[in-house]
Write an enzyme that holds these catalytic residues in place. Structure first.
Site, mmCIF file in Angstrom:
data_model
loop_
_atom_site.group_PDB
_atom_site.id
_atom_site.type_symbol
_atom_site.label_atom_id
_atom_site.label_comp_id
_atom_site.label_asym_id
_atom_site.label_seq_id
_atom_site.Cartn_x
_atom_site.Cartn_y
_atom_site.Cartn_z
ATOM 1 N N TYR A 53 -15.985 4.939 -10.977
ATOM 2 C CA TYR A 53 -16.474 4.846 -9.592
ATOM 3 C C TYR A 53 -17.662 3.890 -9.523
ATOM 4 O O TYR A 53 -18.538 3.927 -10.382
ATOM 5 C CB TYR A 53 -16.921 6.227 -9.092
ATOM 6 C CG TYR A 53 -15.956 6.837 -8.109
ATOM 7 C CD1 TYR A 53 -15.592 6.145 -6.957
ATOM 8 C CD2 TYR A 53 -15.397 8.094 -8.319
ATOM 9 C CE1 TYR A 53 -14.702 6.697 -6.053
ATOM 10 C CE2 TYR A 53 -14.505 8.654 -7.419
ATOM 11 C CZ TYR A 53 -14.156 7.941 -6.277
ATOM 12 O OH TYR A 53 -13.285 8.467 -5.387
ATOM 13 N N GLU A 55 -19.468 2.826 -6.192
ATOM 14 C CA GLU A 55 -19.953 2.587 -4.824
ATOM 15 C C GLU A 55 -21.172 1.675 -4.826
ATOM 16 O O GLU A 55 -22.090 1.870 -5.639
ATOM 17 C CB GLU A 55 -20.348 3.903 -4.140
ATOM 18 C CG GLU A 55 -19.199 4.579 -3.433
ATOM 19 C CD GLU A 55 -18.570 5.656 -4.274
ATOM 20 O OE1 GLU A 55 -18.666 5.556 -5.518
ATOM 21 O OE2 GLU A 55 -17.978 6.585 -3.687
ATOM 22 N N ASP A 199 -7.586 -15.382 9.300
ATOM 23 C CA ASP A 199 -6.849 -14.501 8.386
ATOM 24 C C ASP A 199 -5.863 -15.384 7.626
ATOM 25 O O ASP A 199 -4.818 -15.771 8.157
ATOM 26 C CB ASP A 199 -6.117 -13.428 9.207
ATOM 27 C CG ASP A 199 -5.343 -12.461 8.322
ATOM 28 O OD1 ASP A 199 -5.087 -12.798 7.150
ATOM 29 O OD2 ASP A 199 -4.975 -11.373 8.810
ATOM 30 N N THR A 225 -5.557 -11.360 1.893
ATOM 31 C CA THR A 225 -5.072 -10.510 0.816
ATOM 32 C C THR A 225 -5.034 -11.387 -0.431
ATOM 33 O O THR A 225 -5.167 -12.613 -0.349
ATOM 34 C CB THR A 225 -3.664 -9.954 1.102
ATOM 35 O OG1 THR A 225 -2.817 -11.034 1.491
ATOM 36 C CG2 THR A 225 -3.692 -8.914 2.197
ATOM 37 N N LYS A 228 -0.336 -12.550 -2.034
ATOM 38 C CA LYS A 228 0.780 -13.319 -1.452
ATOM 39 C C LYS A 228 0.856 -14.672 -2.177
ATOM 40 O O LYS A 228 1.108 -14.683 -3.374
ATOM 41 C CB LYS A 228 0.587 -13.427 0.059
ATOM 42 C CG LYS A 228 0.609 -12.041 0.742
ATOM 43 C CD LYS A 228 0.540 -12.136 2.248
ATOM 44 C CE LYS A 228 0.726 -10.798 2.931
ATOM 45 N NZ LYS A 228 -0.519 -10.039 3.135
ATOM 46 N N ARG A 234 -2.448 -6.425 -5.620
ATOM 47 C CA ARG A 234 -2.579 -5.950 -4.242
ATOM 48 C C ARG A 234 -4.048 -5.707 -3.958
ATOM 49 O O ARG A 234 -4.657 -4.790 -4.522
ATOM 50 C CB ARG A 234 -1.818 -4.633 -4.041
ATOM 51 C CG ARG A 234 -0.356 -4.689 -4.389
ATOM 52 C CD ARG A 234 0.362 -5.687 -3.539
ATOM 53 N NE ARG A 234 0.575 -5.210 -2.216
ATOM 54 C CZ ARG A 234 1.777 -4.949 -1.688
ATOM 55 N NH1 ARG A 234 2.870 -5.111 -2.404
ATOM 56 N NH2 ARG A 234 1.891 -4.530 -0.452
HETATM 57 N N1 DSN Z 1 3.161 -7.019 5.273
HETATM 58 C C1 DSN Z 1 2.618 -8.351 5.373
HETATM 59 C C2 DSN Z 1 3.682 -9.371 5.564
HETATM 60 O O1 DSN Z 1 4.789 -9.142 5.111
HETATM 61 O O2 DSN Z 1 3.445 -10.427 6.121
HETATM 62 C C3 DSN Z 1 1.595 -8.439 6.432
HETATM 63 O O3 DSN Z 1 0.695 -7.409 6.332
#
Ligand code: DSN
Length: 419
Positions: A53, A55, A199, A225, A228, A234
């Protein structure tokens, strides 16, 4: 028990993980938001860092024993700053939605106005869509795309901003096949005194690799994120240029929204950022776009209706209405043929989100396997064969044959990270 392997402790789950690994190896993965992480990233996620942990932030924690974690988080932050060219980075958000929520908490009060792209036009739930907390707790106004071009209508964005005076404007989304014009959004945001949030979850790897313009210098805050096109675990990050924005974001993430960061994820993010800083990642990002354009060209040549007529990035959005089939039955048939996509709404879709008109296709994963433009043309041909056969109601033989051919192809291009 403590020293035993997963296989002996829980053969049921171990077997399912092996089955999923096999499925990922044998499938042409065309989900635009997915990728294959490297063995190094996978290794970092499965470590003892999950036991700790932490924090707070490096040097200012609420638990002892941070001698190692502080170093790992600092390395991740420094790598993010260097890769994207920003002054501040926060690597603690659990994923994209919590990262975006932190932006609201940092700059808005409940009831304040946010301007974001409507979900059916390619935005994200957290950009103010009605079923999301961001649409329920804030006054959300949405922009879309021009019907004739399928592209974002900056005149509409400006007109809505002037009319509603949002405190926050989001650009970016989940199904936008064209370059985001960050300078144009920044001009609108400046005109109405709004915070501009970019974003870049979908395109972060393209931005890092120089295959999409960067929002740095235009957007006040950047959320992404890490799993991707960036090809990490993740997780998510928030970035900012000014000290003031960064302080607000840090407070919003912790203690505003989250408890302890997921340290195993932080370490894996650091590894992915290191990989993305290597010269071959630039080549990867460029190839992702070339592959998407080759696939788009093949599909358009076969009569598919591509939203905006093509792509500038890693994804293609197609309206299947002219093919006489909905997105859902098409995606399900393609999946049975070993071609994994997702059904998706298209702009001005008359159908419901759970049974929409389109499918979304992306090239980050197949590019990570080393596939190139020739393979994209073959994939385009398979998509056409399967969709055409399903629309005619006689697809079993075609699905079976395409699946065998897909297996032959995937066997030639081993996916990173899989054994
Ligand atoms: N789930 C993502 C996507 O497939 O674009 C977006 O959050």
């Amino acid at each position: 028990m403590a020293g035993n392997s997963l296989n002996s402790v829980d053969p049921e789950i171990a077997g399912l993980i092996t089955a999923e690994e096999r499925r990922q190896a044998d499938t042409v993965k065309l989900i635009a938001s997915e990728n294959y992480v490297s063995k190094a990233v996978l290794e970092a996620t499965g470590t003892v860092l999950t036991n700790k942990y932490s924090e707070g932030y490096a040097g200012k924690r609420y638990y002892e024993g941070q001698q190692v974690i502080d170093q790992i988080e600092t390395i991740a932050v420094e790598r993010a700053k260097s890769l994207f060219g920003v002054n501040h980075a926060n690597v603690q958000p659990y994923s994209g939605s919590p990262a975006n929520l932190a932006i609201y908490l940092a700059f808005l009060n409940p009831g304040d106005t946010v301007l974001g792209m409507g979900l059916p036009f390619g935005g994200h739930l957290t950009h103010g869509w009605s079923v999301s907390a961001t649409g329920k707790w804030f006054n959300s106004v949405r922009y879309g795309v021009r019907k004739e071009t399928g592209r974002i209508d900056m005149d509409e964005v400006r007109a809505l901003a002037l009319e509603h005076r949002p405190k926050l404007i989001f650009c970016g989304g989940t199904a936008i096949p064209r370059t985001i014009d960050f300078p144009a959004f920044a001009e609108v945001a400046r005109e109405v005194g709004a915070v501009l949030a970019a974003d870049i979850a979908h395109i972060a790897g393209l931005v890092a690799g120089g295959a999409h313009p960067s929002p740095v210098g235009h957007a006040d805050v950047i959320s992404t994120t890490t799993h991707k096109t960036l090809r990490g675990p993740r997780g998510a990050m928030l970035m900012a240029t000014s000290d003031e924005h960064a302080t607000a974001l840090n407070k919003a993430v912790f203690p505003g929204l989250q408890g302890g960061p997921h340290n195993h994820t932080t370490a894996a993010i650091a590894v992915a950022l290191h990989e993305a800083a290597q010269p071959d990642f630039k080549a990867y990002a460029a190839q992702v776009v070339k592959n998407a354009q080759a696939l788009a060209d093949e599909l358009a040549g076969r009569g598919f209706d591509l939203v905006s007529g093509g792509t500038d990035n890693h994804l293609i959005l197609m309206d299947l209405t002219p093919k006489g089939i909905g997105g859902k039955p098409a995606a399900k048939a393609l999946d049975r043929a070993g071609l994994e996509t997702n059904y998706n709404t298209v702009p001005f879709d008359p159908r419901k989100p759970f049974d929409p008109s389109g499918i979304r296709i992306g090239t980050p994963s197949v590019t990570s396997r080393g596939m190139g433009e020739a393979e994209m043309r073959q994939i385009g041909a398979w998509i056409d064969e399967v969709v055409t056969a399903v629309a005619k109601g006689d697809a079993e033989d075609v699905i079976g044959r395409v699946h065998r051919e897909v297996s032959d192809l995937t066997a030639q291009f081993p996916a990173p990270g899989l054994s």
